[in-house]
Write an enzyme that holds these catalytic residues in place. Structure first.
Site, short mmCIF file in Angstrom:
data_model
loop_
_atom_site.label_atom_id
_atom_site.label_comp_id
_atom_site.label_asym_id
_atom_site.label_seq_id
_atom_site.Cartn_x
_atom_site.Cartn_y
_atom_site.Cartn_z
N PHE A 285 0.83 -1.21 0.00
CA PHE A 285 0.00 0.00 0.00
C PHE A 285 0.86 1.26 0.00
O PHE A 285 0.64 2.19 -0.79
CB PHE A 285 -0.93 0.00 1.22
CG PHE A 285 -1.81 1.21 1.32
CD1 PHE A 285 -3.08 1.22 0.75
CD2 PHE A 285 -1.38 2.35 1.98
CE1 PHE A 285 -3.90 2.34 0.83
CE2 PHE A 285 -2.18 3.49 2.08
CZ PHE A 285 -3.45 3.47 1.50
N ASP A 286 1.86 1.32 0.88
CA ASP A 286 2.68 2.53 1.02
C ASP A 286 3.46 2.84 -0.26
O ASP A 286 3.53 3.99 -0.68
CB ASP A 286 3.65 2.36 2.19
CG ASP A 286 2.92 2.32 3.51
OD1 ASP A 286 3.07 3.25 4.30
OD2 ASP A 286 2.20 1.34 3.76
#
Length: 227
Positions: free
Chosen positions: A179-180
């Site tokens: 996600f990051d």
């Protein structure tokens, strides 16, 4: 107002200390803040601790999910329930020294996204070589294959302007550890201004990252974003 989000899955041993230390630092800085525990299908009692914290402190909000939704969905749910003009999210183990909260706040005035980085030369990051080498290789591949100018994509210590978080969180397809990275790649492609700040960071011995399995998973996602 500042919204500070802790995505939390099975963090019973850490979540209370993380919330109280973060609140202490926010108060010291004179911030108008809220802390949201985005508790994600925990089975170790994290939900009970988070609920008690929310009952005890009016600045704490607990969001519970019976099922594990994943890091991405936990953050999206928290964003929808948040009230802050600035959205900060960090790991419940506080691997990044909470004193850097001030650096996030100071820099978000001039940038769209501010992120902690373990790989700047000014950073003080300590972890075993078995973690350090794969991390450096991973970030090198992201820079090379996805044309990123960022040094450290995965440090769990980030601040975003609210409108930027609302734009990006719902465009990221990955729901877990990537996600990051995906968030930052999309941010660069959209031309958002990103600032990396050096941090003091310490390795958490009970990290949930499974090196071999997660390495293949991350590589698969890098290839996806190349398309």
């Amino acid at each position: 107002m500042i919204s500070i989000i802790f995505p939390a899955h099975n963090e019973a041993e850490k979540i209370e200390e993380a919330v109280l230390r973060t609140a202490e630092e926010a108060k010291k800085l004179g911030l108008d803040f809220e802390i949201i525990i985005a508790e994600d299908g925990s089975t170790d009692g994290t939900d009970k601790i988070a609920s008690k914290l929310a009952e005890t402190y009016d600045f704490v909000k607990h969001l519970h999910s019976d099922e594990r939704l994943g890091r991405g969905e936990a953050l999206r749910r928290a964003l929808k329930e948040s009230r802050g003009e600035v959205i900060i999210y960090m790991d419940a183990d506080l691997s990044t020294d909470i004193s850097h909260l001030k650096d996030l706040i100071d820099n978000i005035r001039d940038y769209d996204i501010v992120i902690g980085s373990r790989l700047l030369k000014e950073s003080d990051a300590k972890r075993p070589l078995s973690r350090e080498i794969p991390s450096r290789v991973y970030n090198f591949l992201v820079r090379l294959l996805l044309k990123s100018s960022i040094r450290d994509h995965q440090c769990g210590f980030k601040a975003l302007r609210r409108e930027v978080a609302e734009d990006l969180f719902f465009k990221v397809k990955d729901n877990h550890w990537f996600f990051d990275t995906e968030l930052l790649i999309l941010a660069q492609r959209k031309g958002y201004r990103i600032k990396e700040i050096p941090v003091k960071w310490r390795h958490e011995e009970n990290s949930k990252v499974k090196l071999l399995k997660d390495s293949f998973y991350m590589l698969k996602n890098i290839i996806r974003l190349m398309g």
